[in-house]
Design a protein around this motif. Sequence first.
Motif, PDB file in Angstrom:
ATOM      1  N   ASP A  31       0.807  -1.224   0.084  1.00  0.00           N
ATOM      2  CA  ASP A  31       0.007   0.072  -0.180  1.00  0.00           C
ATOM      3  C   ASP A  31       0.763   1.245   0.143  1.00  0.00           C
ATOM      4  O   ASP A  31       0.255   2.359   0.023  1.00  0.00           O
ATOM      5  N   THR A  71       2.291  -1.509   4.696  1.00  0.00           N
ATOM      6  CA  THR A  71       1.553  -2.698   4.825  1.00  0.00           C
ATOM      7  C   THR A  71       1.815  -3.455   3.365  1.00  0.00           C
ATOM      8  O   THR A  71       1.500  -3.097   2.371  1.00  0.00           O
ATOM      9  N   PHE A 114      -4.595  -3.680  -3.224  1.00  0.00           N
ATOM     10  CA  PHE A 114      -4.853  -2.239  -2.449  1.00  0.00           C
ATOM     11  C   PHE A 114      -5.133  -1.566  -3.759  1.00  0.00           C
ATOM     12  O   PHE A 114      -4.700  -1.368  -4.950  1.00  0.00           O
ATOM     13  N   GLY A 124      -5.108   1.794   3.250  1.00  0.00           N
ATOM     14  CA  GLY A 124      -6.209   1.460   4.067  1.00  0.00           C
ATOM     15  C   GLY A 124      -7.371   0.915   3.141  1.00  0.00           C
ATOM     16  O   GLY A 124      -8.550   0.650   3.937  1.00  0.00           O
ATOM     17  N   LYS A 125      -7.458   0.782   1.769  1.00  0.00           N
ATOM     18  CA  LYS A 125      -8.484   0.494   1.102  1.00  0.00           C
ATOM     19  C   LYS A 125      -7.900  -1.016   0.365  1.00  0.00           C
ATOM     20  O   LYS A 125      -7.158  -0.804  -0.564  1.00  0.00           O
ATOM     21  N   LEU A 126      -8.781  -1.612   0.375  1.00  0.00           N
ATOM     22  CA  LEU A 126      -8.513  -3.043  -0.523  1.00  0.00           C
ATOM     23  C   LEU A 126      -9.531  -3.506  -1.462  1.00  0.00           C
ATOM     24  O   LEU A 126     -10.878  -3.610  -1.057  1.00  0.00           O
ATOM     25  N   LEU A 128      -9.761  -9.895   7.148  1.00  0.00           N
ATOM     26  CA  LEU A 128      -9.673  -8.530   6.989  1.00  0.00           C
ATOM     27  C   LEU A 128     -10.517  -7.659   8.195  1.00  0.00           C
ATOM     28  O   LEU A 128      -9.987  -6.482   8.484  1.00  0.00           O
ATOM     29  N   LYS A 181      -6.004  -4.777  11.417  1.00  0.00           N
ATOM     30  CA  LYS A 181      -5.393  -3.458  11.041  1.00  0.00           C
ATOM     31  C   LYS A 181      -4.168  -3.478  10.337  1.00  0.00           C
ATOM     32  O   LYS A 181      -3.473  -4.247  10.122  1.00  0.00           O
ATOM     33  N   ASP A 182      -3.889  -2.241   9.502  1.00  0.00           N
ATOM     34  CA  ASP A 182      -2.849  -2.225   8.561  1.00  0.00           C
ATOM     35  C   ASP A 182      -1.694  -1.208   9.519  1.00  0.00           C
ATOM     36  O   ASP A 182      -1.769  -1.353  10.854  1.00  0.00           O
ATOM     37  N   GLN A 229      -8.385   0.467  10.318  1.00  0.00           N
ATOM     38  CA  GLN A 229      -9.080  -0.802   9.897  1.00  0.00           C
ATOM     39  C   GLN A 229      -9.302  -0.789   8.349  1.00  0.00           C
ATOM     40  O   GLN A 229      -9.295   0.291   7.668  1.00  0.00           O
ATOM     41  N   ILE A 230      -9.306  -2.110   7.939  1.00  0.00           N
ATOM     42  CA  ILE A 230      -9.081  -2.061   6.610  1.00  0.00           C
ATOM     43  C   ILE A 230     -10.506  -1.703   5.748  1.00  0.00           C
ATOM     44  O   ILE A 230     -11.346  -2.342   6.376  1.00  0.00           O
ATOM     45  N   GLU A 231     -10.551  -0.897   4.682  1.00  0.00           N
ATOM     46  CA  GLU A 231     -11.792  -0.850   3.949  1.00  0.00           C
ATOM     47  C   GLU A 231     -11.982  -1.854   2.904  1.00  0.00           C
ATOM     48  O   GLU A 231     -10.927  -1.623   2.212  1.00  0.00           O
TER      49      GLU A 231
END
Length: 346
Positions: free
Chosen positions: A154, A158, A215, A219-221, A244, A248-249, A254-256
Motif C-alpha cells: 500500500d 503494509t 490495494f 487502508g483500502k482493499l 480483514l 489493521k494495517d 481498519q481495512i476498508e
Amino acid sequence: MEQQFTYTMPPEWEEHERTLISWPVKESLVYPEDWKSVCAGYAELILAIAEFEPITVLVNAKEQDTAVAYVGNNDNVTLLEISHNDAWLRDNGPTFVRDDKGNLAGVNWRFNAWGEKYFPWDLDDAVAPAVLEHLDVKKLDAPLVLEGGSIHVDGEGTLITTEECLLNSNRNPDLSKEEIEAYLRQYLGIEKVIWLKRGVSGDETDGHVDNVASFLAPGKLLLQVTNDPDDENYEITQENLRILDETKDARGRQIEVVAVQQPPKISWNDTRLTLSYINFYFVNGGIILPVFGNTAAGTDERAIRLLQAQFPERRIRTIDGLAIIKEGGNVHCTTQQMPAIKGGRQ
C-alpha cells in the motif's frame, strides 16, 4: 540478515517510468496450438499499455520477428532481447524499490517456476539480473523464493499475501513465517504483513494474492468475492472477509474492503480458469482491466463501474481477459512496473 537497506516498494498506482513485459514463448505454452491467439492477446495488452506509457518487451531471439510483426511499429514499444523460458514477468522479473533519496534499485528474488512446476526455469531465474543490468539499476539479491504476483503493498508499510503461496513447502521449506516476514521487511521496507489463508480456487500459482485482493489506496482493499454458497470460492471469500475484518494495517487503520463480484465460472478441459478482475494493472492515467464477455451476468460492467467510481481521474481500458487465461494468468501476471524517479533519472 544483518544487512539493512533503506529501500521501500512504491505502490503500483504511483507514476511509472515504463512497464516491462515478456513476449510469450511457444515451447512453454500449455496449449501450443493457441500460439497465434496468445500472441494476439499479448499484442492487445502491450498496445493498450502503450496508450498510457512506454513499454519494454523482453523477447527471445527466435521470437523477435513475430513480436515485431505484432507490436513493432509503435513508438512507445521497445523490444529488448533477453532470453526467458516463460512470459510471466511479474513473477520472475525484478521488484523495483526506492530509497529515501529517490534512487531506484531492483530486488532479485529467487525463482523456481512456482514451486518447480515447470522445467526448465534457469533462463527465467536470470531475467531479473539481466533487466537490471540493462537498465543500469542497482541489484539487491534476496535469499528468498518469491514471485511478484504473490504480494501487493500500500506504500505506507503494509503488504498483503497468502499463506497458501509464501508458506508453501515448495518455495522456502527451511524458512519460518517469521523469517519470511523479516526478509519482506528488509527488502521491501514494509512494517506489517497481512496474511490471507488462500487465493482463488484452482490457482496453479498456489494462491497468488493478485487474483484475490489488491490495494486501491492505503487502508483500502479490493477483494474478489462470491455470494454463491455452492461455489468453490465461497468459503475462501468468507474466510478472507473474516481475516480483514479482524486486521489493521501498519498505520493502525481498519481495512476498508471494496468487494467486486467474481466473473461467472468458465472451465476448460475440466479445469476451472482463474478469472479475476483483481488481476488488473495500474498505468499512468489509467487502469488495464481484463473482462470476460459475460454480458448476461453483468459482472464485467459492474467491475468497470466500480473501478471508475474508485478512480474517476483514470481511464478504464478493458482488454479481452480470455485471450491468455488458458495459459494460467492475466494482465497483472504479465506486467512489471518500473517506478518513475522524481526529476528523472540522472
